[in-house]
Design an enzyme around this catalytic site. Structure first.
Site, PDB file in Angstrom:
ATOM      1  N   TYR A 113      27.984  31.590  25.724  1.00 56.66           N
ATOM      2  CA  TYR A 113      28.343  30.613  24.857  1.00 56.66           C
ATOM      3  C   TYR A 113      29.123  31.252  23.672  1.00 56.66           C
ATOM      4  CZ  TYR A 113      25.411  27.331  27.357  1.00 56.66           C
ATOM      5  OH  TYR A 113      24.974  26.368  28.365  1.00 56.66           O
ATOM      6  N   LYS A 165      21.949  19.517  29.145  1.00 59.87           N
ATOM      7  CA  LYS A 165      20.668  18.911  29.229  1.00 59.87           C
ATOM      8  C   LYS A 165      20.872  17.420  30.038  1.00 59.87           C
ATOM      9  CE  LYS A 165      18.159  21.405  27.537  1.00 59.87           C
ATOM     10  NZ  LYS A 165      17.239  22.160  28.452  1.00 59.87           N
TER      11      LYS A 165
END
Ligand code: FAS
Ligand code: PHB
Length: 394
Positions: free
Chosen positions: A203, A299
């Site tokens: 990331y 998620k």
């Protein structure tokens, strides 16, 4: 044509397919109405990271074989900023858990194959699905299927029809409360048959914006870069994408990025959204029909699975004993976990993306870098990220 079933499900994405398969394992009948074709649903390139809880549920559903053969177990992620990549391990932080890299497309295929194997395919290309009878206690789904009227009489209806579906719209307006935050940017995603640049995901908070190096296998990579909401895929040639990505990953990682022709390229908008409650009488919501998270925290798909976990428990209880306690608790239980994921995804997005107010590297950007510096030097901060990323307990 009229059918009777115990559970009517709208949508054959991960939520609908997993729910139907788990109910089947418990001897509970269901029917899925899906507006698109099987090929269209399978062709959507989306999530790539499965939490341990999701993997366990796929095993319970009897569809974990290929996942264990082809899925990649990851025990950490990289966080890059100021050109330096910092590894954050999961097990090292006592989570004892890992995540599995296995595309949502593959999960969907495995679940669809299981439905076909038991001769209970979803009704694909079901047009104009409508919900009725909720107030009267006679929940019914109606649609056009292969040009003819189809009516499905159910005991329970579950809307697994995503953010743009029909089920949430069928809640009385005075019952539903919605919470939404739309982000001022999107993600441009590319899938390519090139070797991933690193063993684990990276990331990257670059001064020009967010970038993510992900993967699907040892020979297939998935990359994302933050883009403007008004940009179109047509403005992004493969060359422009690779050049931008390599620049954003800097001297340490950039030169190692293998490039090649994109096999998929798409732009996804980012939003945080929650609809409460996730139940109205015999109508339930599960997955993106009830909540959407920015994909930063990986998620979305995993929340769909946890909704299905709680709902399956309630439905098995209801159909086996008549008790409604599990169903009565469903919305509160699911939302408690949804909000923890909404918070984590919002936090991680704010930490890693360029927001308009900080384009000039003002205070907001300096605060991001200060928090990232703290994160990579603090064991407790890394432990907090790790336990949220691998998935909190159901
Ligand atoms: P889905 O949206 O997957 O499935 C809903 C199904 O219902 C669809 O098949 C749709 O055709 C059908 N449907 C809709 N309306 C209907 C109607 N009226 N009648 C009948 N059927 C209807 N999550 C991540 O974790 N990581 C990512 O990188 C990521 N990227 C994403 C990119 C995009 C463009 C989108 C939209 C989502 C992304 N997500 C990501 C989130 C995604 O993975 C979802 O969380 C996941 O698909 C949720 O699954 P479902 O709830 O089943 O909803
Ligand atoms: C993906 O591989 O598609 C992916 C991985 C991690 C994310 C989002 C998407 O946070």
């Amino acid at each position: 044509m009229t059918l009777k079933t115990q559970v009517g499900i709208i949508g054959s994405g991960p939520a609908g397919l997993l729910l139907s398969q788990l109910l089947h394992k418990q001897g509970i009948d269901s029917v899925i109405l899906e507006k698109h074709s099987r090929a269209h649903v399978e062709g959507r390139i989306r999530a790539g990271i499965l939490e341990q809880g999701t993997v366990d549920m796929l095993d319970e559903a009897g569809v974990g074989e290929r996942l264990h053969e082809e899925g990649l177990i990851h025990d950490g992620i990289g966080i890059q900023f100021n050109g330096v990549n910092h590894r954050i391990g999961f097990k090292a932080r006592d989570t004892g858990k890992t995540v599995t890299v296995y595309g949502q497309t593959e999960v969907t295929k495995d679940l669809m194959d299981a439905h076909a194997a038991r001769g209970q395919d979803p009704f694909y290309e079901a047009e104009d699905v409508r919900i009725s009878g909720i107030e009267a206690g006679t929940p019914t789904l109606k649609c056009l299927f292969q040009g003819k009227g189809l009516e499905v009489q159910c005991k329970i209806i579950v809307g697994c029809d995503g953010y743009h579906g029909v089920s949430r719209q069928s809640f009385p307006s005075d019952v539903l409360n919605t919470f939404e935050r739309v982000y001022p940017f999107g993600w441009l995603g590319v899938l390519a048959d090139v070797k991933p640049v690193s063993e684990e995901l990276i990331y990257n908070n670059h001064k020009n914006g967010f970038a993510l190096a992900s993967q699907r296998s040892a020979t297939r990579s998935r990359y994302y870069i933050q883009c403007e909401l008004n940009e179109s895929v047509e403005e992004w040639s493969d060359d422009r994408f690779w050049e931008t990505l390599i620049h954003m990953f800097g001297e340490e990682v950039g030169p190692k990025i293998e490039t090649g022709p994109s096999i998929e390229k798409s732009i996804a908008p980012l939003r945080s959204f929650v609809a409460e409650p996730m139940r109205y009488k015999s109508l339930f919501l599960a997955g993106d029909s009830a909540h959407v998270v920015p994909p930063t925290g990986a998620k979305g798909l995993n929340l769909a699975a946890s909704d299905v976990h709680y709902l399956t428990e309630g439905l098995v209880d209801y159909f086996s004993t008549g008790s409604t306690s599990g169903l009565d608790l469903y919305s509160d239980r699911a939302l408690a976990r949804v909000w923890t994921a909404i918070r984590f995804s919002w936090w991680f997005t704010h930490l890693t993306h360029r927001f308009p107010e900080n384009e000039t590297h003002g205070m907001a950007y300096k605060l991001q870098i200060a928090e990232l510096e703290y994160l990579v030097q603090s064991e407790s901060a890394k432990a907090s990220l790790a336990e949220n990323y691998v998935g909190l307990p159901f």
